[in-house]
Design an enzyme around this catalytic site. Structure first.
Site, PDB file in Angstrom:
ATOM      1  N   SER A 144       7.154  23.999 -16.216  1.00 48.91           N
ATOM      2  CA  SER A 144       7.025  22.744 -14.581  1.00 48.91           C
ATOM      3  C   SER A 144       7.154  21.501 -15.694  1.00 48.91           C
ATOM      4  O   SER A 144       6.364  20.989 -16.219  1.00 48.91           O
ATOM      5  CB  SER A 144       5.353  22.901 -13.573  1.00 48.91           C
ATOM      6  OG  SER A 144       5.926  21.294 -13.067  1.00 48.91           O
ATOM      7  N   TYR A 158      -3.471  21.360 -13.203  1.00 53.76           N
ATOM      8  CA  TYR A 158      -1.609  22.420 -12.843  1.00 53.76           C
ATOM      9  C   TYR A 158      -1.045  21.747 -14.189  1.00 53.76           C
ATOM     10  O   TYR A 158      -0.388  22.462 -14.766  1.00 53.76           O
ATOM     11  CB  TYR A 158      -1.547  22.078 -11.406  1.00 53.76           C
ATOM     12  CG  TYR A 158       0.460  22.651 -11.395  1.00 53.76           C
ATOM     13  CD1 TYR A 158       0.067  24.006 -11.210  1.00 53.76           C
ATOM     14  CD2 TYR A 158       0.653  21.488 -11.926  1.00 53.76           C
ATOM     15  CE1 TYR A 158       1.021  24.620 -10.774  1.00 53.76           C
ATOM     16  CE2 TYR A 158       2.167  22.195 -11.897  1.00 53.76           C
ATOM     17  CZ  TYR A 158       2.420  23.849 -11.036  1.00 53.76           C
ATOM     18  OH  TYR A 158       4.002  23.935 -11.175  1.00 53.76           O
TER      19      TYR A 158
END
Length: 249
Positions: A144, A158
């Site tokens: 990501s 995250y």
């Protein structure tokens, strides 16, 4: 590579689903992994089969090692020798700042996003590596842009888990390059998927897209194109690399 057999984790929706449909068009036989959304996974399989492809849906929570092992054994039995892995499954929790995080939340995120990806990679290497009689293969980790940007005030746990995926990509690519296995990653940014609803803000992409250089969010199909290329023979000399897909951010 002939007879491409590819596992996509978290393939019932979003980037995983888009990747599965694209790879099926390119001739891959697919294992569609899901944790709980059986109806959506079955729909992906039905779409693939309707268009002449071959796919199998397998339930497994990748945070649970024995479920991962059983899934790979099912692939061995029902599909054949694995040649590709897309480590796509990932979770996030409700948006939170550091003061609101606790050990249980962090452990839950890391169990799926980090440990699960490691165990899937381990099982894939056992099957692909030349030293084990495999024919080589390719692994694509879905990281990501958050690994670079940190996701402050929203998802720093995250983001940190995706930082670990970046390091896994680098280290594993060096470890297995001589075994005929390529390991790369894509780092999507703001993509229109259901994951934003999991974090409590379904419209997050539209809220922040104006801050992106390209002024728009991305589509899962755009990320799928990069994953498919990294799995393909067209990327045969590419390993340890990252494709950033974040609209210029």
């Amino acid at each position: 590579m002939k007879n491409r057999i590819t596992l996509i984790t978290g393939a019932s929706r979003g980037i995983g689903r888009a990747t599965a449909l694209l790879l099926a068009q390119q001739g891959h036989t697919l294992c569609i992994n899901y944790r709980s959304q059986q109806a959506q996974a079955d729909e992906v399989v039905a779409l693939i089969r309707r268009n002449g492809g071959n796919a199998l849906a397998v339930a497994a929570d990748i945070a649970e090692e024995q479920q991962v092992v059983a899934m790979f054994q099912r692939i061995d039995r029902d599909l054949g020798p694995l040649t590709g892995l897309v480590n796509n499954a990932g979770i996030l929790q409700q948006q939170a700042s550091i003061e609101q995080l606790d050990a249980q939340r962090i452990a839950t995120v890391f169990a799926t996003n980090v440990s699960g990806s490691f165990i899937c990679a381990r099982e894939a290497v056992k099957r692909m590596a030349l030293r084990h009689g495999g024919q080589g293969g390719a692994i694509v980790n879905v990281s990501s842009a958050a690994s670079r940007l940190g996701a402050p005030h929203e998802y720093i746990d995250y983001a940190a888990s995706k930082g670990a995926i970046d390091t896994l990509t680098t280290g594993l690519s060096l470890e297995v390059a001589a075994q005929g296995i390529r390991v790369n990653a894509v780092r999507p940014g703001l993509i229109y998927t259901d994951m934003h609803a999991d974090g409590g803000e379904p419209g997050r992409v539209d809220r922040v897209k104006a801050h992106l250089p390209m002024k728009r969010g991305g589509q899962p199909e755009e990320v799928a194109q990069a994953i498919a290329w990294l799995l393909s023979d067209a990327a045969s000399y590419v390993t340890g690399s990252f494709i950033d897909m974040a609209g210029g951010k």
